[in-house]
Scaffold this motif. Sequence first.
Motif, PDB file in Angstrom:
ATOM      1  N   UNK A 243     -35.018 -14.037 -79.999  1.00 18.75           N
ATOM      2  CA  UNK A 243     -36.294 -13.478 -79.985  1.00 18.75           C
ATOM      3  C   UNK A 243     -37.006 -13.361 -78.680  1.00 18.75           C
ATOM      4  N   UNK A 244     -37.351 -12.600 -78.214  1.00 23.14           N
ATOM      5  CA  UNK A 244     -37.712 -12.918 -76.345  1.00 23.14           C
ATOM      6  C   UNK A 244     -37.921 -12.207 -75.111  1.00 23.14           C
ATOM      7  N   UNK A 245     -38.097 -12.387 -74.422  1.00 22.22           N
ATOM      8  CA  UNK A 245     -37.619 -11.406 -73.048  1.00 22.22           C
ATOM      9  C   UNK A 245     -36.792 -11.421 -72.697  1.00 22.22           C
ATOM     10  N   UNK A 246     -36.100 -10.312 -72.048  1.00 22.05           N
ATOM     11  CA  UNK A 246     -34.787 -10.963 -70.977  1.00 22.05           C
ATOM     12  C   UNK A 246     -34.980 -11.229 -70.706  1.00 22.05           C
ATOM     13  N   UNK A 247     -35.829 -11.277 -69.633  1.00 19.19           N
ATOM     14  CA  UNK A 247     -36.564 -11.897 -68.302  1.00 19.19           C
ATOM     15  C   UNK A 247     -36.968 -13.763 -68.860  1.00 19.19           C
ATOM     16  N   UNK A 248     -36.954 -14.558 -69.518  1.00 23.40           N
ATOM     17  CA  UNK A 248     -37.832 -15.156 -69.953  1.00 23.40           C
ATOM     18  C   UNK A 248     -35.600 -15.839 -70.491  1.00 23.40           C
ATOM     19  N   UNK A 249     -35.528 -15.046 -71.050  1.00 17.44           N
ATOM     20  CA  UNK A 249     -34.404 -15.981 -72.210  1.00 17.44           C
ATOM     21  C   UNK A 249     -32.960 -15.641 -71.175  1.00 17.44           C
ATOM     22  N   UNK A 250     -32.240 -14.524 -70.864  1.00 16.51           N
ATOM     23  CA  UNK A 250     -31.132 -14.806 -70.109  1.00 16.51           C
ATOM     24  C   UNK A 250     -31.656 -15.584 -68.565  1.00 16.51           C
ATOM     25  N   UNK A 251     -31.696 -16.197 -67.794  1.00 13.27           N
ATOM     26  CA  UNK A 251     -32.608 -17.078 -66.991  1.00 13.27           C
ATOM     27  C   UNK A 251     -31.713 -18.073 -67.614  1.00 13.27           C
ATOM     28  N   UNK A 252     -32.250 -18.885 -68.389  1.00 17.81           N
ATOM     29  CA  UNK A 252     -32.716 -19.950 -69.573  1.00 17.81           C
ATOM     30  C   UNK A 252     -31.049 -20.407 -70.205  1.00 17.81           C
ATOM     31  N   UNK A 253     -30.749 -19.413 -70.575  1.00 17.33           N
ATOM     32  CA  UNK A 253     -28.962 -19.408 -71.140  1.00 17.33           C
ATOM     33  C   UNK A 253     -28.216 -19.242 -69.809  1.00 17.33           C
ATOM     34  N   UNK A 254     -28.641 -18.839 -68.758  1.00 17.57           N
ATOM     35  CA  UNK A 254     -26.958 -18.714 -67.898  1.00 17.57           C
ATOM     36  C   UNK A 254     -27.002 -19.981 -67.055  1.00 17.57           C
TER      37      UNK A 254
ATOM     38  N   UNK B 178     -38.871   7.774 -57.936  1.00 16.24           N
ATOM     39  CA  UNK B 178     -39.680   7.358 -57.113  1.00 16.24           C
ATOM     40  C   UNK B 178     -40.291   6.031 -58.070  1.00 16.24           C
ATOM     41  N   UNK B 179     -40.769   6.423 -59.216  1.00 14.49           N
ATOM     42  CA  UNK B 179     -41.169   5.036 -59.996  1.00 14.49           C
ATOM     43  C   UNK B 179     -40.362   3.698 -60.098  1.00 14.49           C
ATOM     44  N   UNK B 180     -38.294   4.240 -60.452  1.00 20.13           N
ATOM     45  CA  UNK B 180     -37.515   3.816 -60.026  1.00 20.13           C
ATOM     46  C   UNK B 180     -37.299   2.489 -58.417  1.00 20.13           C
ATOM     47  N   UNK B 181     -37.257   3.477 -57.909  1.00 18.88           N
ATOM     48  CA  UNK B 181     -37.638   2.449 -56.488  1.00 18.88           C
ATOM     49  C   UNK B 181     -38.561   2.037 -55.823  1.00 18.88           C
ATOM     50  N   UNK B 182     -39.505   2.273 -56.693  1.00 21.55           N
ATOM     51  CA  UNK B 182     -40.370   0.823 -55.997  1.00 21.55           C
ATOM     52  C   UNK B 182     -40.507  -0.045 -57.019  1.00 21.55           C
ATOM     53  N   UNK B 183     -39.363  -0.265 -57.719  1.00 20.46           N
ATOM     54  CA  UNK B 183     -39.370  -1.539 -58.990  1.00 20.46           C
ATOM     55  C   UNK B 183     -39.057  -2.866 -58.045  1.00 20.46           C
ATOM     56  N   UNK B 184     -38.429  -3.457 -58.715  1.00 23.13           N
ATOM     57  CA  UNK B 184     -37.671  -4.097 -58.014  1.00 23.13           C
ATOM     58  C   UNK B 184     -37.146  -5.268 -59.554  1.00 23.13           C
ATOM     59  N   UNK B 185     -35.269  -5.518 -58.685  1.00 27.91           N
ATOM     60  CA  UNK B 185     -34.508  -6.158 -60.343  1.00 27.91           C
ATOM     61  C   UNK B 185     -35.638  -7.565 -60.424  1.00 27.91           C
ATOM     62  N   UNK B 186     -35.842  -7.554 -62.313  1.00 32.39           N
ATOM     63  CA  UNK B 186     -36.000  -9.106 -62.927  1.00 32.39           C
ATOM     64  C   UNK B 186     -35.523 -10.023 -62.711  1.00 32.39           C
ATOM     65  N   UNK B 187     -35.591 -11.348 -63.642  1.00 30.52           N
ATOM     66  CA  UNK B 187     -34.368 -11.968 -63.321  1.00 30.52           C
ATOM     67  C   UNK B 187     -33.339 -12.155 -64.025  1.00 30.52           C
ATOM     68  N   UNK B 188     -33.575 -10.808 -65.674  1.00 32.85           N
ATOM     69  CA  UNK B 188     -32.750 -10.746 -65.950  1.00 32.85           C
ATOM     70  C   UNK B 188     -31.493  -9.880 -65.665  1.00 32.85           C
TER      71      UNK B 188
END
Length: 261
Positions: free
Chosen positions: A236-247, A73-83
């Motif tokens: 060193x950093x969070x996935x949603x910060x680093x991955x979009x920048x890398x892409x 239920x918790x997961x279904x209430x969440x959305x995918x993030x930028x990572x």
Amino acid sequence: MPPSLNELAARLRFCRHLVVLTGAGVSQESGIPTFRDALTGLWSQFEAERLATPAAFKADPALVWGWYEWRRAQVLACEPNAAHVAIAELVHRVPRLTLITQNVDGLHQRAGSPEVLELHGSLHRPCCHACRRPYALTGPPPLPDEGQRLPPPRCVHCGGRIRPGVVWFGETLPANILKQAEAAARDGDLFLSIGTSALVYPAAGLPWTAAEAGALVVQINPDTTPLDRLAAVNLQGTAAQILPELVTRAFLKTGESGRLP
Ligand code: OAD
């Protein structure tokens, strides 16, 4: 000297087979707790032995089923993030991508990743504990609270108890999925380990296999892990910060020459 983010972006841009391994950290910025965070981690708040083993399910099926339904239920209430979104975007950018996850939340698929090797199963694919036939979930879970017992449904084929479709401690991983993950680790030329504490085997062995086979291993994690000494690059950093920048640096910020800035 480790490559800079721009050099890494160039490696990504020209890689042949990208292998991505994700753990709970990739979903943290969607609001889903990780396992081993000292304060908010699931295994800091709950005893894994009481919830995530076949013995626990046998001893108290309603406690275990209720807890996993709470997580679903918790997961279904969440959305995918930028990572998750950046990883899904990569499928269209590299010649070959193998996405391997330890997560059971289904967020990679919801972000658009077409094929995901789910090493630890899925909250969304329960099955019969006795005959292993799949069980069709009907509608969203009834939003139990975290400690609420819910008796698991019964299998329409054999009458066995329905169990969460995840891999528990003491169980083996799905052999065909693990085999594909290991083959990818041996074949890939760039291996990204994202948001995993790299403590739980056999998943934690995949970056070592990749490095041994000659891949460049890159880690994205705000914290230290046993992989620090293996990875050629530790971002060193969070996935949603680093991955979009890398892409973006790899595929979107090219100058007229087509070369990276
Ligand atoms: P862990 O909870 O062990 O580790 C999560 C990792 O993500 C840690 O190294 C954090 O530093 C990092 N992290 C936290 N926030 C992050 C963020 N925003 N971006 C990037 N990284 C972040 O989770 P896993 O490594 O996935 O297995 O755990 C592996 C397995 O242990 C799970 O699949 C589960 C668990 O027991 C089973 O249930 C079978």
